[in-house]
Design a protein around this motif. Structure first.
Motif, PDB file in Angstrom:
ATOM      1  N   LEU A 149       0.834  -1.210   0.000  1.00  0.00           N
ATOM      2  CA  LEU A 149       0.000   0.000   0.000  1.00  0.00           C
ATOM      3  C   LEU A 149       0.862   1.251   0.000  1.00  0.00           C
ATOM      4  O   LEU A 149       0.619   2.203  -0.758  1.00  0.00           O
ATOM      5  N   ARG A 150       1.874   1.258   0.844  1.00  0.00           N
ATOM      6  CA  ARG A 150       2.763   2.421   0.929  1.00  0.00           C
ATOM      7  C   ARG A 150       3.565   2.610  -0.354  1.00  0.00           C
ATOM      8  O   ARG A 150       3.802   3.741  -0.796  1.00  0.00           O
ATOM      9  N   GLU A 151       3.977   1.522  -0.959  1.00  0.00           N
ATOM     10  CA  GLU A 151       4.743   1.628  -2.199  1.00  0.00           C
ATOM     11  C   GLU A 151       3.905   2.252  -3.308  1.00  0.00           C
ATOM     12  O   GLU A 151       4.360   3.157  -4.016  1.00  0.00           O
ATOM     13  N   TYR A 152       2.680   1.776  -3.452  1.00  0.00           N
ATOM     14  CA  TYR A 152       1.813   2.330  -4.493  1.00  0.00           C
ATOM     15  C   TYR A 152       1.489   3.800  -4.224  1.00  0.00           C
ATOM     16  O   TYR A 152       1.486   4.627  -5.140  1.00  0.00           O
ATOM     17  N   ALA A 153       1.219   4.125  -2.962  1.00  0.00           N
ATOM     18  CA  ALA A 153       0.908   5.514  -2.618  1.00  0.00           C
ATOM     19  C   ALA A 153       2.116   6.418  -2.881  1.00  0.00           C
ATOM     20  O   ALA A 153       1.959   7.543  -3.366  1.00  0.00           O
ATOM     21  N   SER A 154       3.305   5.921  -2.585  1.00  0.00           N
ATOM     22  CA  SER A 154       4.529   6.690  -2.815  1.00  0.00           C
ATOM     23  C   SER A 154       4.789   6.903  -4.298  1.00  0.00           C
ATOM     24  O   SER A 154       5.461   7.857  -4.689  1.00  0.00           O
ATOM     25  N   GLU A 155       4.269   6.004  -5.122  1.00  0.00           N
ATOM     26  CA  GLU A 155       4.431   6.115  -6.572  1.00  0.00           C
ATOM     27  C   GLU A 155       3.303   6.924  -7.210  1.00  0.00           C
ATOM     28  O   GLU A 155       3.112   6.885  -8.424  1.00  0.00           O
ATOM     29  N   ASP A 156       2.567   7.637  -6.374  1.00  0.00           N
ATOM     30  CA  ASP A 156       1.512   8.550  -6.834  1.00  0.00           C
ATOM     31  C   ASP A 156       0.363   7.851  -7.554  1.00  0.00           C
ATOM     32  O   ASP A 156      -0.207   8.389  -8.517  1.00  0.00           O
ATOM     33  N   TYR A 157       0.009   6.671  -7.085  1.00  0.00           N
ATOM     34  CA  TYR A 157      -1.201   6.039  -7.620  1.00  0.00           C
ATOM     35  C   TYR A 157      -2.411   6.802  -7.110  1.00  0.00           C
ATOM     36  O   TYR A 157      -2.437   7.271  -5.966  1.00  0.00           O
ATOM     37  N   ASP A 158      -3.420   6.946  -7.957  1.00  0.00           N
ATOM     38  CA  ASP A 158      -4.601   7.729  -7.597  1.00  0.00           C
ATOM     39  C   ASP A 158      -5.555   6.943  -6.704  1.00  0.00           C
ATOM     40  O   ASP A 158      -6.104   7.487  -5.748  1.00  0.00           O
ATOM     41  N   ILE A 159      -5.762   5.682  -7.046  1.00  0.00           N
ATOM     42  CA  ILE A 159      -6.696   4.833  -6.300  1.00  0.00           C
ATOM     43  C   ILE A 159      -6.003   3.516  -5.971  1.00  0.00           C
ATOM     44  O   ILE A 159      -5.511   2.827  -6.866  1.00  0.00           O
ATOM     45  N   VAL A 160      -5.967   3.164  -4.698  1.00  0.00           N
ATOM     46  CA  VAL A 160      -5.362   1.916  -4.257  1.00  0.00           C
ATOM     47  C   VAL A 160      -6.438   1.113  -3.520  1.00  0.00           C
ATOM     48  O   VAL A 160      -6.968   1.571  -2.501  1.00  0.00           O
ATOM     49  N   ILE A 161      -6.745  -0.067  -4.031  1.00  0.00           N
ATOM     50  CA  ILE A 161      -7.826  -0.893  -3.477  1.00  0.00           C
ATOM     51  C   ILE A 161      -7.243  -2.106  -2.772  1.00  0.00           C
ATOM     52  O   ILE A 161      -6.556  -2.930  -3.394  1.00  0.00           O
ATOM     53  N   ALA A 162      -7.503  -2.215  -1.478  1.00  0.00           N
ATOM     54  CA  ALA A 162      -7.124  -3.399  -0.707  1.00  0.00           C
ATOM     55  C   ALA A 162      -8.377  -4.266  -0.596  1.00  0.00           C
ATOM     56  O   ALA A 162      -9.315  -3.928   0.132  1.00  0.00           O
ATOM     57  N   HIS A 163      -8.378  -5.372  -1.310  1.00  0.00           N
ATOM     58  CA  HIS A 163      -9.611  -6.124  -1.552  1.00  0.00           C
ATOM     59  C   HIS A 163      -9.923  -7.111  -0.425  1.00  0.00           C
ATOM     60  O   HIS A 163      -9.649  -8.303  -0.521  1.00  0.00           O
ATOM     61  N   GLY A 164     -10.512  -6.574   0.645  1.00  0.00           N
ATOM     62  CA  GLY A 164     -10.921  -7.435   1.744  1.00  0.00           C
ATOM     63  C   GLY A 164     -11.137  -6.642   3.018  1.00  0.00           C
ATOM     64  O   GLY A 164     -10.634  -5.518   3.171  1.00  0.00           O
ATOM     65  N   ALA A 165     -11.868  -7.241   3.960  1.00  0.00           N
ATOM     66  CA  ALA A 165     -12.131  -6.583   5.235  1.00  0.00           C
ATOM     67  C   ALA A 165     -10.927  -6.658   6.164  1.00  0.00           C
ATOM     68  O   ALA A 165     -10.797  -5.855   7.096  1.00  0.00           O
ATOM     69  N   GLN A 166     -10.034  -7.608   5.919  1.00  0.00           N
ATOM     70  CA  GLN A 166      -8.885  -7.804   6.805  1.00  0.00           C
ATOM     71  C   GLN A 166      -7.873  -6.673   6.758  1.00  0.00           C
ATOM     72  O   GLN A 166      -6.962  -6.601   7.577  1.00  0.00           O
ATOM     73  N   TYR A 167      -8.035  -5.763   5.802  1.00  0.00           N
ATOM     74  CA  TYR A 167      -7.067  -4.680   5.642  1.00  0.00           C
ATOM     75  C   TYR A 167      -7.474  -3.395   6.368  1.00  0.00           C
ATOM     76  O   TYR A 167      -6.842  -2.356   6.179  1.00  0.00           O
ATOM     77  N   GLU A 168      -8.501  -3.447   7.171  1.00  0.00           N
ATOM     78  CA  GLU A 168      -9.047  -2.232   7.774  1.00  0.00           C
ATOM     79  C   GLU A 168      -8.016  -1.435   8.566  1.00  0.00           C
ATOM     80  O   GLU A 168      -7.864  -0.223   8.372  1.00  0.00           O
ATOM     81  N   SER A 169      -7.293  -2.076   9.472  1.00  0.00           N
ATOM     82  CA  SER A 169      -6.359  -1.352  10.334  1.00  0.00           C
ATOM     83  C   SER A 169      -5.207  -0.749   9.531  1.00  0.00           C
ATOM     84  O   SER A 169      -4.793   0.390   9.772  1.00  0.00           O
ATOM     85  N   VAL A 170      -4.680  -1.496   8.558  1.00  0.00           N
ATOM     86  CA  VAL A 170      -3.545  -0.990   7.784  1.00  0.00           C
ATOM     87  C   VAL A 170      -3.986   0.121   6.832  1.00  0.00           C
ATOM     88  O   VAL A 170      -3.237   1.073   6.590  1.00  0.00           O
ATOM     89  N   ILE A 171      -5.210   0.048   6.319  1.00  0.00           N
ATOM     90  CA  ILE A 171      -5.742   1.127   5.477  1.00  0.00           C
ATOM     91  C   ILE A 171      -5.836   2.414   6.287  1.00  0.00           C
ATOM     92  O   ILE A 171      -5.457   3.503   5.827  1.00  0.00           O
ATOM     93  N   SER A 172      -6.336   2.309   7.509  1.00  0.00           N
ATOM     94  CA  SER A 172      -6.472   3.473   8.373  1.00  0.00           C
ATOM     95  C   SER A 172      -5.120   4.146   8.610  1.00  0.00           C
ATOM     96  O   SER A 172      -5.004   5.381   8.571  1.00  0.00           O
TER      97      SER A 172
END
Length: 338
Positions: A91-114
């Motif tokens: 997630l951090r790598e994609y965000a650092s590469e200026d991706y506009d939309i990053v989708i973590a496909h599942g409920a298990q990613y809630e804490s790391v998304i936050s």
């Protein structure tokens, strides 16, 4: 004097040329900027060819890319990141590469998304849940119980033994909603049917799913269903028996067992991702949640054409009526049955 006039005209002409060049040059840059591709990244718990949850999301993203054009949508994905800690790194790598939309496909990613979303306020994140309240996070939920109610009706109408088996991954999230809707559908048309559920405790344990499927069949079940990527193992076992049928979900799984799969509930993530793209284009980076439903066409049913004759016209009409009732809200299907 003539020389001075000549130099004066030359300089004036040069200035006009520079002005025109600059004007058109700036216009070209603006055009290039406005046509930049939107960058979308997927974090997937399994693989893009799992014939289930991850593949459904990937195919939805590809459909958006094909619809808008490959020059308008840049798509990347990372597979086998069911572990939220490992997913956080991606997630951090994609965000650092200026991706506009990053989708973590599942409920298990809630804490790391936050956590990650707070560090990248200009990036839009999305995940399968609603717990994260942030201006740059979209939540989404699959109302799987709507479509599975219809599959449950079909199962209740066609079972001969009155024993139906469910191969579950874990008793949570979209999976438990699917099971809930399926049971309600069975009971609606066949109150005497016995629906039995067993869970593997994992989303990807195809071996355990196959063992549970065999146990169901040996106990008399003639119709089975189940969710997540582990269902591939259960479908393989079901295909070994004549007269035993499976109802699928996520995508059209018919190719896995064309003589066994009667129908599937489809998760149409193209519509969901299109919403993310449209919202971001309008300046909305997140802060909203989306339900995937039959009414908004993010859920649907598909039948195996080779086996559709198993159902009578009257039975199929019952399904159509129930579907319309769910879409209009006149029939309420509970997400969780206590």
């Amino acid at each position: 004097m003539k020389r001075m006039k000549f130099l004066s005209k030359f300089i004036m002409g040069l200035l006009m040329f520079v002005s025109v060049f600059t004007f058109f040059g700036c216009g070209k840059k603006a055009e290039e900027s406005s046509s930049e591709a939107i960058k979308i990244a997927l974090i997937l718990p399994s693989t893009i060819d799992d014939m289930a949850w991850s593949q459904a999301m990937y195919e939805g993203a590809k459909a958006v890319q094909e619809k808008l054009g490959e020059d308008k949508v840049e798509l990347k994905f990372s597979e086998r990141l069911g572990n939220p800690i490992e997913a956080g790194v991606a997630l951090r790598e994609y965000a650092s590469e200026d991706y506009d939309i990053v989708i973590a496909h599942g409920a298990q990613y809630e804490s790391v998304i936050s956590e990650v979303a707070a560090d990248f306020p200009e990036v839009s994140f999305a995940y399968g849940g609603y717990g994260v309240k942030a201006d740059n996070v979209f939540g989404y939920d699959v109302d799987a119980h709507e479509g599975s109610f219809l599959l449950g009706m079909l199962a209740g109408l066609k079972t001969k033994t009155n024993i139906i088996g469910i191969v579950g991954p874990v008793a949570a999230g979209e999976s438990i909603k699917y099971n809930s809707g399926f049971i309600q559908g069975v009971k609606y048309v066949n109150p005497e049917a016995d629906v039995r559920i067993a869970y593997t405790g994992s989303f990807g344990d195809t071996v355990a799913a196959g063992e549970i499927a065999r146990t169901h069949v040996n106990a008399g079940a003639d119709i089975l269903t189940g969710t997540s990527q582990q269902s591939v193992g259960a479908i393989k076992v079901v295909s070994q028996y004549d007269g035993i049928y499976w109802f699928g979900n996520n995508i059209d799984q018919t190719v896995l067992a064309p003589n066994s799969i009667l129908a599937c509930e489809l998760y149409i993530f193209e519509g969901l991702i299109s919403q993310f793209v449209e919202k971001r284009a309008a300046g909305v980076k997140g802060g909203e949640g989306f339900h995937m439903t039959l009414e908004n066409k993010m859920l649907d049913l598909t039948f195996n054409d080779e086996l559709k004759d198993i159902f009578t016209g009257e039975e199929l009409e019952k399904i159509n009526v129930a579907m319309d009732e769910i879409k209009t809200g006149s029939r309420k299907v509970e997400a969780i049955v206590k």
